[in-house]
Enzyme design. Structure first.
Site, PDB file in Angstrom:
ATOM      1  N   ASN A 163       0.669  -1.204  -0.039  1.00  0.00           N
ATOM      2  CA  ASN A 163      -0.169  -0.029   0.157  1.00  0.00           C
ATOM      3  C   ASN A 163       0.997   1.381  -0.099  1.00  0.00           C
ATOM      4  OD1 ASN A 163       0.714  -0.489   2.697  1.00  0.00           O
ATOM      5  ND2 ASN A 163      -1.001   0.233   3.520  1.00  0.00           N
ATOM      6  N   GLU A 262       4.346  -4.047  12.512  1.00  0.00           N
ATOM      7  CA  GLU A 262       3.229  -3.160  12.103  1.00  0.00           C
ATOM      8  C   GLU A 262       1.961  -3.995  11.328  1.00  0.00           C
ATOM      9  OE1 GLU A 262       3.427  -0.041  12.822  1.00  0.00           O
ATOM     10  OE2 GLU A 262       5.712  -0.060  13.536  1.00  0.00           O
ATOM     11  N   CYS A 296      -3.459   1.248   6.877  1.00  0.00           N
ATOM     12  CA  CYS A 296      -3.767   0.491   8.093  1.00  0.00           C
ATOM     13  C   CYS A 296      -4.262   1.450   9.051  1.00  0.00           C
ATOM     14  CB  CYS A 296      -2.494  -0.059   8.694  1.00  0.00           C
ATOM     15  SG  CYS A 296      -1.143   1.255   8.688  1.00  0.00           S
ATOM     16  N   GLU A 470       7.851   2.540  14.758  1.00  0.00           N
ATOM     17  CA  GLU A 470       8.765   3.029  13.611  1.00  0.00           C
ATOM     18  C   GLU A 470       8.620   4.401  13.458  1.00  0.00           C
ATOM     19  OE1 GLU A 470       7.211   0.540  10.130  1.00  0.00           O
ATOM     20  OE2 GLU A 470       9.146  -0.667  10.190  1.00  0.00           O
TER      21      GLU A 470
END
Ligand code: NAD
Length: 492
Positions: A163, A262, A296, A470
């Site tokens: 994505n 993640e 997400c 992150e």
């Protein structure tokens, strides 16, 4: 619905960008290939090598060896290389944006946004590389001084989704390089091209050729099983679905590999009666439609308090109606294709199921005829909790709205999911906004805005949405391990 046509010149420049991608960076003579298709046209745009497990193990050996030398370079050197990489990524933004749009589908303007966002991680870690954390402590009973330092963790395995093909790559590669680690990177088979360009640019900037190895393969499961079992990987960083993340965590157990995960989200977006209506509508549209909803952190469940609900739904639907669907290369398009046909069929199913359960379809709801994987911007109001869409990660341009009465009810519903990545709160009452934010099970809360991502922020989730962070300084520490030296001192 007719989709906008793409200017011939843009098609040519996008083709030229694609033709410039060096598809086989491993150069091991692999002959097997797989097809990468443009989701807007369904045409094959590249056939990169389908690397075998043996190829991947060679790549691991190279990254491992190069990493050992790289770990001994100075922080200043690594920082300078990353600064150069930032400059080159920006210099080549036209090429990168076109490759992103072609392989992933997002509108060109959003692809430019991703290039900047992705490059910003490189610049951020060029800066962070110079600030390694350390510590100095006295043994409380005397006799020694404790020095703590951070060492590069070793060889890393970085697995990215489709994505955000560039940002997810640099968010992992840049901190790994900054602290002194080698990396094997496996981009999603749907979108491997952008990562190949990024790796080429890193080498041009001065990253040793073997340090970052990009393995393109269709065999994701075989690839990760082999590398995780090998023993040389000391760190795995994965962005993708929770199901695959769990499999990788299981594999990490054997060699006790440090893991950053993640994973999937199911973000609630809460609009209270005391919200600024315009701000809430703007924020909700951005949180829903950015990247075509394929994010997400996309607003997955829009929960609106009864007193403001009618006005919000009205305003939100009008804004969603403004979305221009089409090939991301076409002028004026704001909503590109979704990634594949499976996604389109999934949205059709979710919308039909919601309507069957009593939801009110306010906008869109179908896929236009013709080539490409398109789905209209869609708004469903009064979605009951029993509908499948109220309990699943939508990952597309379909908005699911439900209404609530009290703050308690809103919090309970927002937290009623195994996921906890992002959430959003809209209220002009600062006490309420912070109280609610404190009580949400989420790693990130957007307060009166629909965007949470930022290079300076620790991006990540709680519960089934993952482990680790992150971006920011915390993102650097994911690639380091703490050591301490216990230094004997004379008794006083
Ligand atoms: P995915 O899990 O299918 O794929 C992600 C990556 O894993 C790809 O490189 C894929 O090739 C690889 N993969 C697939 N099967 C594998 C296996 N058995 N072993 C090892 N690797 C394997 O996810 P996706 O469809 O590409 O991305 C969508 C998901 O990712 C959504 O759930 C979304 O929420 C999540 N996501 C999370 C974040 C975050 O930061 N938390 C960011 C983006 C996407």
């Amino acid at each position: 619905m007719t989709l906008r046509t793409v200017d011939q010149q843009l098609i040519e420049s996008a083709d030229a960008a694609l033709a410039s991608v060096v598809l086989d960076r491993l150069d091991l003579g692999t002959t097997a290939t797989f097809e990468v298709r443009d989701p807007a046209t369904e045409r094959v745009i590249a056939t990169p090598p389908d690397h075998s497990i043996e190829d991947a193990l060679v790549a691991l050996g190279r990254a491992d060896a190069a990493g050992k030398t790289w770990a001994r370079t100075t922080a200043r050197h690594r920082s300078d290389v990353l600064h150069r990489a930032y400059d080159l990524l920006i210099e080549q933004k036209d090429r990168l944006a076109r490759v992103i749009t072609r392989e992933m589908g997002k509108p060109l303007a959003e692809a430019y946004g991703e290039v900047q966002y992705a490059a910003d991680y490189v610049r951020w870690y060029a800066e962070e590389a110079l600030r390694p954390a350390g510590n100095f402590r006295e043994n409380p009973v005397g006799g020694s001084t404790i020095l703590t330092t951070r060492a590069p963790i070793g060889t890393t395995l970085l697995i990215t989704p489709w994505n955000f093909p560039m940002a997810m790559a640099t968010r992992k590669i840049a901190p790994a390089i900054a602290v002194g680690c080698g990396a094997v990177v496996k981009p999603a088979a749907l979108t491997p091209l952008t990562t190949l360009v990024v790796a080429e640019i890193f080498v041009e900037a001065g990253v040793p050729a073997d340090l970052v190895q990009v393995v393109t393969t269709k065999n994701s499961a075989g690839f990760s099983s082999a590398l995780m079992a090998d023993g040389r990987v000391r760190k795995v960083s994965f962005t993708g679905s929770t199901g695959i993340g769990s499999v990788l965590l299981g594999q990490a157990a054997e060699h006790v590999i440090k893991s950053s995960m993640e994973l999937g989200g199911n973000a609630p977006l809460l609009v209270f009666d005391d919200a600024d209506l315009e701000r809430a509508v703007e924020g909700a549209v951005v949180a829903k439609l950015r990247n075509g909803g394929q994010s997400c952190v996309a607003a997955n469940r829009i929960l609106v308090q009864d007193g403001i609900a009618d006005a919000f739904v009205e305003g939100f639907t009008e804004k969603m109606r403004e979305a221009v669907l089409g090939n991301g290369l076409a002028e004026g398009v704001t909503l590109g294709p979704v990634i594949d046909d499976r996604a389109v069929r999934g949205f059709e199913r979710l919308v039909a199921d919601a309507v069957e359960h009593g939801a009110d379809l306010r906008l869109g709801g179908s896929a236009p005829e013709g080539d490409g994987h398109f789905f209209e911007a869609t708004v469903l109001d009064r979605v009951p909790e029993t509908a499948e869409i109220a309990n699943t990660e939508i990952f597309g341009p379909v908005a699911s709205i439900a209404r609530f009465g009290t703050e308690e009810e809103a919090i309970e519903r927002a937290n009623g999911t195994p996921f906890g990545l992002a959430s959003y709160v809209f209220s002009e009452n600062i006490d309420r906004a912070f109280d609610v934010a404190d009580r949400l099970d989420a790693g990130m809360v957007g307060i009166n805005q629909g965007i949470v991502s930022n290079v300076a922020a620790p991006f990540g989730g709680v519960k089934a949405s993952g482990l680790g962070r992150e971006g920011s300084g915390e993102g650097l520490e994911e690639y380091q391990e703490i050591r301490f030296y216990n230094l004997a001192r004379r008794a006083r």
